[in-house]
Design a protein around this motif. Sequence first.
Motif, PDB file in Angstrom:
ATOM      1  N   THR A  82       0.853  -1.186   0.000  1.00 38.58           N
ATOM      2  CA  THR A  82       0.000   0.000   0.000  1.00 38.58           C
ATOM      3  C   THR A  82       0.890   1.238   0.000  1.00 38.58           C
ATOM      4  N   PRO A  83       0.853   2.043  -1.082  1.00 38.77           N
ATOM      5  CA  PRO A  83       1.702   3.241  -1.156  1.00 38.77           C
ATOM      6  C   PRO A  83       0.972   4.460  -0.602  1.00 38.77           C
ATOM      7  N   SER A  84       1.740   5.443  -0.205  1.00 41.01           N
ATOM      8  CA  SER A  84       1.169   6.693   0.297  1.00 41.01           C
ATOM      9  C   SER A  84       1.074   7.753  -0.786  1.00 41.01           C
ATOM     10  N   THR A  85       1.662   7.463  -1.964  1.00 45.89           N
ATOM     11  CA  THR A  85       1.675   8.427  -3.063  1.00 45.89           C
ATOM     12  C   THR A  85       1.273   7.723  -4.357  1.00 45.89           C
ATOM     13  N   ALA A  86       1.226   8.479  -5.451  1.00 46.80           N
ATOM     14  CA  ALA A  86       0.727   7.960  -6.722  1.00 46.80           C
ATOM     15  C   ALA A  86       1.776   7.202  -7.526  1.00 46.80           C
ATOM     16  N   SER A  87       3.012   7.145  -7.062  1.00 43.87           N
ATOM     17  CA  SER A  87       4.051   6.399  -7.773  1.00 43.87           C
ATOM     18  C   SER A  87       4.966   5.724  -6.765  1.00 43.87           C
ATOM     19  N   ALA A  88       5.503   4.559  -7.154  1.00 43.18           N
ATOM     20  CA  ALA A  88       6.390   3.837  -6.234  1.00 43.18           C
ATOM     21  C   ALA A  88       7.232   2.836  -7.002  1.00 43.18           C
ATOM     22  N   HIS A  89       8.506   2.757  -6.622  1.00 48.60           N
ATOM     23  CA  HIS A  89       9.394   1.716  -7.102  1.00 48.60           C
ATOM     24  C   HIS A  89       9.796   0.845  -5.922  1.00 48.60           C
ATOM     25  N   LEU A  90       9.992  -0.437  -6.213  1.00 48.82           N
ATOM     26  CA  LEU A  90      10.392  -1.378  -5.166  1.00 48.82           C
ATOM     27  C   LEU A  90      11.655  -2.103  -5.585  1.00 48.82           C
ATOM     28  N   SER A  91      12.524  -2.355  -4.609  1.00 49.52           N
ATOM     29  CA  SER A  91      13.717  -3.172  -4.809  1.00 49.52           C
ATOM     30  C   SER A  91      13.670  -4.335  -3.834  1.00 49.52           C
ATOM     31  N   ALA A  92      14.116  -5.492  -4.302  1.00 51.13           N
ATOM     32  CA  ALA A  92      14.233  -6.663  -3.433  1.00 51.13           C
ATOM     33  C   ALA A  92      15.577  -7.310  -3.708  1.00 51.13           C
ATOM     34  N   VAL A  93      16.362  -7.538  -2.660  1.00 54.36           N
ATOM     35  CA  VAL A  93      17.690  -8.129  -2.838  1.00 54.36           C
ATOM     36  C   VAL A  93      17.912  -9.238  -1.823  1.00 54.36           C
ATOM     37  N   LEU A  94      18.577 -10.288  -2.269  1.00 56.05           N
ATOM     38  CA  LEU A  94      18.992 -11.365  -1.383  1.00 56.05           C
ATOM     39  C   LEU A  94      20.418 -11.103  -0.928  1.00 56.05           C
ATOM     40  N   VAL A  95      20.661 -11.312   0.362  1.00 58.08           N
ATOM     41  CA  VAL A  95      21.949 -10.968   0.951  1.00 58.08           C
ATOM     42  C   VAL A  95      22.467 -12.133   1.771  1.00 58.08           C
ATOM     43  N   ASP A  96      23.748 -12.395   1.632  1.00 54.69           N
ATOM     44  CA  ASP A  96      24.476 -13.338   2.474  1.00 54.69           C
ATOM     45  C   ASP A  96      25.140 -12.508   3.572  1.00 54.69           C
ATOM     46  N   LEU A  97      24.615 -12.611   4.792  1.00 56.01           N
ATOM     47  CA  LEU A  97      25.142 -11.836   5.913  1.00 56.01           C
ATOM     48  C   LEU A  97      26.251 -12.624   6.601  1.00 56.01           C
ATOM     49  N   GLY A  98      27.477 -12.186   6.385  1.00 53.82           N
ATOM     50  CA  GLY A  98      28.630 -12.855   6.955  1.00 53.82           C
ATOM     51  C   GLY A  98      29.880 -12.456   6.204  1.00 53.82           C
ATOM     52  N   PRO A  99      31.043 -12.556   6.835  1.00 56.15           N
ATOM     53  CA  PRO A  99      32.290 -12.112   6.194  1.00 56.15           C
ATOM     54  C   PRO A  99      32.704 -13.035   5.058  1.00 56.15           C
ATOM     55  N   ALA A 100      33.291 -12.439   4.025  1.00 56.57           N
ATOM     56  CA  ALA A 100      33.742 -13.227   2.871  1.00 56.57           C
ATOM     57  C   ALA A 100      34.780 -12.441   2.094  1.00 56.57           C
ATOM     58  N   THR A 101      35.595 -13.182   1.350  1.00 56.28           N
ATOM     59  CA  THR A 101      36.485 -12.591   0.357  1.00 56.28           C
ATOM     60  C   THR A 101      35.850 -12.816  -1.000  1.00 56.28           C
ATOM     61  N   ILE A 102      35.530 -11.744  -1.696  1.00 58.52           N
ATOM     62  CA  ILE A 102      34.862 -11.844  -2.988  1.00 58.52           C
ATOM     63  C   ILE A 102      35.656 -11.081  -4.041  1.00 58.52           C
ATOM     64  N   ARG A 103      35.313 -11.308  -5.286  1.00 63.40           N
ATOM     65  CA  ARG A 103      35.870 -10.467  -6.346  1.00 63.40           C
ATOM     66  C   ARG A 103      35.306  -9.061  -6.196  1.00 63.40           C
TER      67      ARG A 103
END
Length: 634
Positions: A455-476
């Motif tokens: 339910t938005p409070s205004t006439a326009s809205a964008h949504l983002s959804a992201v999956l996250v690995d919570l924990g320390p890592a060495t990545i590229r």
Amino acid sequence: MAVLAALLLALAGALVAPASAATAGPVRNGVSQPVYSYTKAVRETVWVDTGLDGDGDGRVDRVAADIIRPSEPAAAGLKIPVIMDASPYYSCCGRGNESQLKTYDSKGHPVQFPLYYDNYFVPRGYAVVLVDLTGTNRSDGCVDVGGPSDVTSAKAVVDWLNGRAVGHSARTGGTAVTPTWANGSVGMIGKSWDGTVANGVAATGVAGLKTIVPISAISSWYDYYRSQGAPLYSGTPADLAGDVESSGATSRCRAEQSTLAAGAPYSGDWTSLWQQRDYVASVAKVKASVFVVHGMQDLNVRTVNFGQWWDALASTGVDRKIWLSQTGHVDPFDYRRSAWVDTLHSWFDHYLMGVDNGIQNGPVADVERAPDQWSQDAGWPAPGTVQSAVHLNPGTLGGTSNSGSVSFTDDPSRDENAWAADADRSTPDKTVFSSAPLAGDLRLSGSGSVTLTVTPSTASAHLSAVLVDLGPATIRNYAGSGEGIRTLTTRSCWGTSGTGDSACYLDTAADTTQVGATVFSRGWIDLGHYASLNHGVALTPGTAYTMTVDLAATDHVVPAGHRLALTVAGTDNGLIDPPASRPTLTVDLSRSALRLPLVGGAGSLHVPAKPALDGPGLTSLTARELPLGAAAFR
């Protein structure tokens, strides 16, 4: 010359199985051999009729195909296959990590062929053909950014190589040229736009195209510029055309530029222009084998492009292979060079020369688990993957059902990395659902989705959804300038060098970084397109809307001791544009659902019996399992 031809024919007969002796290059122990002279190779340009008149000058557009091929096979009565890279980048931007351009001598004959394909494969009995897409470099016509002109200009060269199109010795005509040296088997390869064109040509079903190797390629241009109605930070098709078109095309292609601008509205509507550039819709026509390569952190050509293409190809029955790295928009030559060249060599040998080397029976998927650490699977998504519905409750992934509600306010200054860093801290711009520390490794393989009732409070809205690995890592370090690689000062050579065309390239190494959390899958929507992508509408504040956010394809292992989290927020700064307003959004969790591609199904998501003290916990996690691929495509 006659003696040389006889000698080569005898050599080929000794090395090649009798069934392929008439068409294949020399093969020993299942591998084509570098017995042909690179320095004596034939270098020529042929201009091929496309049947189009994109620039409206009353003449059929011709595209330039620069060819390099060993001279000896024709003298020995052998026909050879073609490796083709059709690109708009040969004069404006360059190819590869060193941005190589085509070069020509004073008579216009090709000298430098960018990348190593010519240096490596020509001595092994292949021709390499580099095609200037219409409107670029030395070709006629106009750039149409993935549309009929792009695709037809490359397809026309495949047709010419198979005797179905007309080639000329000069752009203005000259004499007719027939590829008497070609056996009709073509493999297309290329990164980014080049690989995208390979996808598009394969989707025409053109005869003679035996395989494609799309690297970091687009499968639907809508998904390059938009995400379920939300505008991405990618510019516009008209801008891109202007970046690559030749100087002569700039003035004569204004009508095409206007068409591109009009057909790609900022609104995110699914127009006829986008439909025309959706190769997934024509996947049933694909006959070529497909070797997909993509970086799972590619934020240029986002991973939805390879995921939907790969899934759709499953219904065609064509042979498929896939490599997934932890890089961004990077060629495998620059992150796994030796293994890549060997694998590509075997792939082309099998599908273009007919060599029975077994590559089609080997592992289907190679996935980078950590920098320079790879695993293999017999299929992809990984065998045993099940689309599993995971319950959402305020703050947690878990419980016996979805319940409660959460709210947040769009803050366009914040992004997914800030959200991940603040996963355990309440901020007004996001909501986070996380598991307790996992008791065992959890692998996600494929594409997920999250259905949200908002339910938005205004006439326009964008949504983002992201999956996250919570924990320390060495990545590229995919966010760095090299998108996960460092370019070194040393060089290694891959094939034979010639005057003006070196086979030696700067070496690379992994560029790594330490992180406390890793975002590994993403999705974005414009809520105004909740009913249809065809036309967005203004929202009624206070009204609940339901829309499914497609989470882009990935393959990630959340290690034991880490936590899996889903972040839902508004604008993902730097990746999507903000809406016209700054809404507060309330999510009804009882009417929402998260579906994840879990290897082993929901039973693989193990959590401790008691909640952890250092973060959001749950006492149990239940999920019902759905058939793989049940989540809607759009």
